[in-house]
Design an enzyme around this catalytic site. Structure first.
Site, PDB file in Angstrom:
ATOM      1  N   GLU A 172     -21.426  -9.006  39.708  1.00  0.00           N
ATOM      2  CA  GLU A 172     -22.384  -9.296  40.798  1.00  0.00           C
ATOM      3  C   GLU A 172     -22.171 -10.698  41.351  1.00  0.00           C
ATOM      4  O   GLU A 172     -22.228 -10.924  42.556  1.00  0.00           O
ATOM      5  CB  GLU A 172     -23.827  -9.156  40.293  1.00  0.00           C
ATOM      6  CG  GLU A 172     -24.883  -9.216  41.403  1.00  0.00           C
ATOM      7  CD  GLU A 172     -25.379 -10.619  41.732  1.00  0.00           C
ATOM      8  OE1 GLU A 172     -26.092 -10.772  42.741  1.00  0.00           O
ATOM      9  OE2 GLU A 172     -25.048 -11.590  41.011  1.00  0.00           O
TER      10      GLU A 172
ATOM     11  N   ASP B 115     -33.290  -8.357  39.513  1.00  0.00           N
ATOM     12  CA  ASP B 115     -32.543  -9.611  39.404  1.00  0.00           C
ATOM     13  C   ASP B 115     -33.528 -10.762  39.556  1.00  0.00           C
ATOM     14  O   ASP B 115     -34.680 -10.550  39.937  1.00  0.00           O
ATOM     15  CB  ASP B 115     -31.454  -9.675  40.489  1.00  0.00           C
ATOM     16  CG  ASP B 115     -30.285 -10.574  40.092  1.00  0.00           C
ATOM     17  OD1 ASP B 115     -30.451 -11.441  39.215  1.00  0.00           O
ATOM     18  OD2 ASP B 115     -29.202 -10.410  40.687  1.00  0.00           O
TER      19      ASP B 115
HETATM   20 CO    CO Z   1     -26.839 -15.146  40.184  1.00  0.00          CO
HETATM   21 ZN    ZN Z   2     -28.262 -12.349  39.588  1.00  0.00          ZN
END
Ligand code: CO
Ligand code: ZN
Length: 331
Positions: free
Chosen positions: A195, A218
């Site tokens: 990511e 997240d």
């Molecule tokens: Co990050």
């Molecule tokens: Zn992240």
């Protein structure tokens, strides 16, 4: 909670080198799902089967973390490096780096141009204690990766650790998997790779699963520290339901559904509008002909530093919201 978070965050797994964290998570979840596989991108994908008329819901959190990669070793044994993801010079100086073979180094800097300016990354080096290039080359090689080395601290209200971005999302998914029993919907949990270098793992995973909806977990920034950016999100404010970030506008139905579920279950929530940054949700939303996608964010201070900080109660709220949404999504 404490033990699992400590283990998840102290493992060193920078983008593209997720083996250690993946192996750890695999052991943790293998008795709590109906299938589990690793795809060509290194994503770990687990499934819990639902009922016949249920929908397919995908949850995602990324396993990788920011770090450094050695790109030069000088005659005196000092290492130069390139950033893996958002590795910032203003967080880096004099912190410790752990390479994947266990070698530890300290980040130093060349003579500064000014006492107030932060040195850019190319003025920094890593000192692994080697006395020569030859000695250094026995300890690390070109292309080796390292991450911050930092001890995780869990108090009554706060968690301080490196890589809470996004191991805290992984923790929430693991907890949810252990809680969800016989769901109506089939639920996929994608522990995504890469990511931090541009949402590279989640996209192909979501493309292949092609779910009815997706929710990424997240961290997000906060506006609750002295003279911080203006932002509504705060620690202890509850699960942050994303409205917008620099990569996406949340699907309105998913956003509303997350709010409805939070209200119904009396889960504390807040809205998130993030000016700079995005998550796997951005990549998932625009793959496979488009997927209705939302995001639940964990408010975090000091993101991408060795001392990221989140709230224990926010983590619990996010976990409750994931479990409830998995069971009730039906749009
Ligand atoms: Co990050
Ligand atoms: Zn992240």
């Amino acid at each position: 909670m404490r033990e699992l978070i400590k283990k998840l965050t102290e493992i060193s797994s920078p983008s593209g080198n997720e083996d250690d964290i993946r192996n750890f998570i695999k052991k943790e979840i293998k008795n709590h799902c109906d299938s589990i596989e690793t795809d060509a991108m290194g994503n770990l994908i687990a499934r819990i089967n639902g009922k016949k008329n249920g929908k397919t819901v995908l949850f995602d959190a990324h396993m990788d973390e920011i770090g450094v990669m050695v790109n030069h070793i000088d005659q005196n044994g000092f290492l130069r490096f390139t950033a893996i993801g958002g590795f910032f010079p203003f967080h880096a100086l004099v912190h410790r780096i752990r390479f994947q073979n266990g070698v530890i180094g300290v980040i130093g800097e060349e003579k500064r141009d000014s006492s107030t300016k932060v040195s850019p990354l190319d003025k920094l080096y890593i000192d692994i204690g080697a006395k020569s290039k030859k000695e250094a080359e026995k300890m690390v090689g070109i292309g080796d990766m390292g991450t911050y080395a930092a001890e995780t601290i869990v108090t009554k209200d706060r968690i301080i650790a490196k890589s809470l971005d996004d191991r805290i999302g992984c923790y929430i998914m693991i907890k949810a998997m252990k809680t969800i029993k016989n769901p109506k919907n089939t639920v996929y949990f994608v522990f995504a790779s890469q990511e931090e270098v541009g949402v590279r793992g989640a996209r192909p995973a979501a493309y292949r699963i092609d779910p009815d909806c997706a929710v990424a977990l997240d961290v997000t920034g906060t506006g609750d520290t002295p003279e911080s950016n203006k932002m509504e999100v705060k620690l202890d404010g509850g699960a942050a339901i994303k409205v917008k970030d620099s990569g996406m506008i949340t699907n309105r139905k998913i956003r509303d559904e997350l709010v409805d579920v939070a209200k119904k279950h009396k889960i504390k929530y807040q809205f998130e509008i993030l000016e700079h940054g995005t998550t796997d949700a951005f990549g998932i939303q625009i793959t496979a002909g488009g997927i209705p996608t939302g995001a639940i964010s964990i408010p975090s201070r000091y993101i991408h530093s060795p001392s990221e900080m989140v709230s224990v109660s926010d983590v619990e709220a996010c976990t409750d919201l994931v479990v409830a949404f998995a069971n009730e999504y039906d749009v």
